[in-house]
Write an enzyme that holds these catalytic residues in place. Structure first.
Site, PDB file in Angstrom:
ATOM      1  N   TYR A  45       0.848  -1.203   0.000  1.00 18.80           N
ATOM      2  CA  TYR A  45       0.000   0.000   0.000  1.00 18.80           C
ATOM      3  C   TYR A  45       0.873   1.238   0.000  1.00 18.80           C
ATOM      4  O   TYR A  45       1.876   1.293   0.720  1.00 18.80           O
ATOM      5  CB  TYR A  45      -0.898   0.041   1.240  1.00 18.80           C
ATOM      6  CG  TYR A  45      -2.352  -0.178   0.907  1.00 18.80           C
ATOM      7  CD1 TYR A  45      -2.995   0.671   0.010  1.00 18.80           C
ATOM      8  CD2 TYR A  45      -3.078  -1.219   1.470  1.00 18.80           C
ATOM      9  CE1 TYR A  45      -4.333   0.473  -0.317  1.00 18.80           C
ATOM     10  CE2 TYR A  45      -4.402  -1.420   1.153  1.00 18.80           C
ATOM     11  CZ  TYR A  45      -5.033  -0.566   0.250  1.00 18.80           C
ATOM     12  OH  TYR A  45      -6.337  -0.762  -0.075  1.00 18.80           O
ATOM     13  N   GLU A  47      -0.642   4.810  -0.505  1.00 16.92           N
ATOM     14  CA  GLU A  47      -1.482   5.992  -0.768  1.00 16.92           C
ATOM     15  C   GLU A  47      -0.672   7.261  -0.527  1.00 16.92           C
ATOM     16  O   GLU A  47       0.048   7.370   0.461  1.00 16.92           O
ATOM     17  CB  GLU A  47      -2.716   5.970   0.128  1.00 16.92           C
ATOM     18  CG  GLU A  47      -3.748   4.987  -0.369  1.00 16.92           C
ATOM     19  CD  GLU A  47      -4.953   4.860   0.536  1.00 16.92           C
ATOM     20  OE1 GLU A  47      -5.118   5.697   1.432  1.00 16.92           O
ATOM     21  OE2 GLU A  47      -5.712   3.902   0.351  1.00 16.92           O
ATOM     22  N   ASP A 215      -6.190  14.181 -24.948  1.00 24.06           N
ATOM     23  CA  ASP A 215      -6.244  12.753 -24.581  1.00 24.06           C
ATOM     24  C   ASP A 215      -5.586  12.001 -25.728  1.00 24.06           C
ATOM     25  O   ASP A 215      -6.201  11.756 -26.765  1.00 24.06           O
ATOM     26  CB  ASP A 215      -7.698  12.329 -24.380  1.00 24.06           C
ATOM     27  CG  ASP A 215      -7.816  10.823 -24.102  1.00 24.06           C
ATOM     28  OD1 ASP A 215      -6.808  10.106 -24.246  1.00 24.06           O
ATOM     29  OD2 ASP A 215      -8.928  10.383 -23.770  1.00 24.06           O
ATOM     30  N   THR A 242      -3.466   6.416 -21.964  1.00 23.93           N
ATOM     31  CA  THR A 242      -3.281   5.094 -21.401  1.00 23.93           C
ATOM     32  C   THR A 242      -1.828   4.710 -21.673  1.00 23.93           C
ATOM     33  O   THR A 242      -1.148   5.360 -22.477  1.00 23.93           O
ATOM     34  CB  THR A 242      -4.212   4.055 -22.046  1.00 23.93           C
ATOM     35  OG1 THR A 242      -4.092   4.180 -23.464  1.00 23.93           O
ATOM     36  CG2 THR A 242      -5.654   4.275 -21.644  1.00 23.93           C
ATOM     37  N   LYS A 245      -1.390   1.157 -25.175  1.00 28.02           N
ATOM     38  CA  LYS A 245      -1.712   1.101 -26.613  1.00 28.02           C
ATOM     39  C   LYS A 245      -0.399   1.203 -27.398  1.00 28.02           C
ATOM     40  O   LYS A 245       0.440   0.306 -27.267  1.00 28.02           O
ATOM     41  CB  LYS A 245      -2.720   2.201 -26.952  1.00 28.02           C
ATOM     42  CG  LYS A 245      -4.068   2.028 -26.227  1.00 28.02           C
ATOM     43  CD  LYS A 245      -5.096   3.035 -26.713  1.00 28.02           C
ATOM     44  CE  LYS A 245      -6.461   2.801 -26.118  1.00 28.02           C
ATOM     45  NZ  LYS A 245      -6.686   3.443 -24.812  1.00 28.02           N
ATOM     46  N   ARG A 251      -1.448  -2.200 -18.826  1.00 25.64           N
ATOM     47  CA  ARG A 251      -2.763  -1.556 -18.876  1.00 25.64           C
ATOM     48  C   ARG A 251      -2.837  -0.526 -17.747  1.00 25.64           C
ATOM     49  O   ARG A 251      -2.695  -0.863 -16.571  1.00 25.64           O
ATOM     50  CB  ARG A 251      -3.813  -2.650 -18.695  1.00 25.64           C
ATOM     51  CG  ARG A 251      -5.191  -2.345 -19.137  1.00 25.64           C
ATOM     52  CD  ARG A 251      -5.927  -3.627 -19.455  1.00 25.64           C
ATOM     53  NE  ARG A 251      -5.486  -4.137 -20.741  1.00 25.64           N
ATOM     54  CZ  ARG A 251      -5.918  -3.691 -21.908  1.00 25.64           C
ATOM     55  NH1 ARG A 251      -6.845  -2.765 -21.969  1.00 25.64           N
ATOM     56  NH2 ARG A 251      -5.456  -4.193 -23.039  1.00 25.64           N
TER      57      ARG A 251
HETATM   58  N1  DSN Z   1     -11.296   1.270 -25.474  1.00 22.28           N
HETATM   59  C1  DSN Z   1     -10.230   2.068 -26.044  1.00 22.28           C
HETATM   60  C2  DSN Z   1     -10.125   1.902 -27.498  1.00 22.28           C
HETATM   61  O1  DSN Z   1     -10.241   0.770 -27.936  1.00 22.28           O
HETATM   62  O2  DSN Z   1      -9.935   2.852 -28.229  1.00 22.28           O
HETATM   63  C3  DSN Z   1     -10.337   3.459 -25.643  1.00 22.28           C
HETATM   64  O3  DSN Z   1     -10.506   3.516 -24.276  1.00 22.28           O
END
Ligand code: DSN
Length: 457
Positions: A45, A47, A215, A242, A245, A251
């Protein structure tokens, strides 16, 4: 007793190895990223936050050995503080940011934290509308944030670019607190400088600071690899993403920002200059509890990998493969939204190309080991669950090393599957063509298994 979960993980390894992953938001992580994710750091933990002293800029050996006071609510933080400081430092260097919050559990958490940091309930946030290619978290009525804030959506032009005239007109009309550029189905390079100019006009008209937020979840790896502009270099205050990707990490989510970095314990004045501190407070305790330090360690590993010269070559190859695949698909008669792509992502108008919807095509491609997702097109007349298009991309297959020759093969298989869908006419009749699907599946498997998946022996 053997836990069936491990059998299912083995099955998923086979699916990933024998098929080709074309979902543009997926990728394959390295063995080192996997090792950090699966480590004992999950036991801890932590925090709060580590010290931000000296980052970015301190050398890594110093960060990995220094003991500094922190802003944590638990003991035993020596190692996780150093790990989180390394993650923050690497993220800042990679994306030219003054600060990074590496704790968001996902892209949605990252976006919600930024909204919470800057906007009050009822304030207006201007973003790309979902039907135009925006993301659920940019104001879809089914999301929590749409119940808190007033989202206004701008659209795209016929050629698939951001409709900057629409964006500017709406910005000067709706008095937004946040202007957001981001998307999950958009194939152009945004003109960030133009949006920054629009922000200046909005500030001048309404007399208050407006947060410029990007974003970049889909293209963060392209930005890190230097083949896509970085919004933070063009006047944006905040970039969310994120990490799994094109960035090829675990993730998770990440928030990068420009401005003052200081103790999150004291509430700062509500100014753009203080946005990094406001964001830290909005992530913890504002919207999350304990950070996932095993994931933060894996993010740090992915940032390290993205700083290497090989990652630049990877990012370049993603785009080259996407252009080649788009051209090969067009040569096979596929109609593409925006007439092609400038990034990693391709949107096919399946309905216009072949007369059936994207869901049927997604299901049929699953039968041959090619994985992508049905996706709405701008102004789609079909329902969201049975949209007219499919979305695909090249980040994952480029990680495996596929190149131009394989893009031609992919386009050919995709046309063969489209022909079978036309012959079948519906999902119920796909089984009538099982032999033809099996033949293509065998060819896909033969190719796929000759390109190993990192992290799978
Ligand atoms: N679910 C993602 C995508 O496939 O683009 C975006 O959050």
């Amino acid at each position: 007793m053997k836990d069936l979960i491990f059998d299912l993980i083995e099955n998923e390894k086979v699916r990933q190895t024998e098929g080709l992953e074309l979902i543009p938001s997926e990728n394959y992580v390295s063995s080192n990223v996997l090792a950090a994710m699966g480590s004992i750091l999950t036991n801890k933990y932590s925090e709060g936050y580590p010290s931000f002293e000296g980052i970015p800029g301190w050398d890594e050996d110093k960060i990995a050995t220094e003991v500094l006071p922190n802003y944590r609510y638990y003991g035993g933080q020596t190692n996780v503080d150093r790990i989180e400081r390394l993650a923050i430092s690497r993220a800042c260097q990679l994306f030219h940011a003054s600060h990074a919050n590496v704790q968001p559990h996902s892209g949605a958490q990252a976006n919600n934290a930024v909204y919470f940091a800057w906007a009050e309930p009822g304030d207006t946030i201007l973003g790309m509308s979902l039907p135009a290619g925006g993301h659920l978290t940019h104001g879809s009525p089914v999301t929590e944030s749409a119940h808190i804030y007033n989202f206004v959506g701008y659209g795209v032009t016929e050629s698939g670019d951001i409709d900057y005239a629409d964006l500017e007109a709406k910005a000067l009309d709706c008095d937004p607190k946040i202007i957001l550029v981001g998307y999950s189905a958009f194939m152009k390079i945004p003109d960030f400088a133009r949006v920054a100019t629009i922000r200046e006009k909005v500030t001048a008209k309404f007399g208050h600071e407006v947060l410029l937020m990007a974003d970049m979840a889909h293209v963060a790896g392209l930005i890190a690899g230097g083949v896509h502009p970085n919004p933070l270099d063009y006047g944006f205050d905040v970039m969310t993403t994120t990490t799994h990707k094109t960035l090829r990490g675990p993730r998770g989510g990440l928030i990068l920002s420009k401005g003052n970095v200081a103790s999150p314990l004291k509430k700062p004045a509500h100014t753009l200059e203080n946005i990094p501190i406001l964001i830290d407070r909005a992530v913890f305790p504002g919207t999350q509890g304990g950070p996932l330090e095993h994931i933060i360690a894996a993010k740090a590993v992915a940032f390290y990998e993205a700083m290497q010269p090989a990652f630049k070559a990877y990012a370049e190859a993603i785009i080259k493969n996407a252009s080649a695949l788009a051209a090969a698909l067009q040569a096979q008669g596929f109609i593409l939204q925006g007439n092609g792509t400038e990034n990693h992502l391709i949107l096919i108008d399946v309905q216009k190309s072949f007369g059936f919807d994207g869901k049927l095509y997604e299901k049929a491609l699953d039968l041959v080991g090619l994985t992508l997702n049905a996706n709405s097109l701008p102004h789609d007349k079909n329902a969201a669950f049975r949209p007219s298009g499919v979305r695909l991309g090249t980040p994952a297959i480029t990680t495996r090393g596929l190149g131009f020759a394989e893009m031609e093969k992919l386009a050919l298989w995709m046309k063969q599957v489209a022909d079978l869908c036309q012959a079948a006419g519906s999902e119920e009749h796909l089984a009538d063509y099982a032999d033809a699907f099996s033949k293509i599946h065998a060819e896909v498997t033969a190719l796929a298994t000759s390109f190993p998946v990192p992290g799978i022996n």
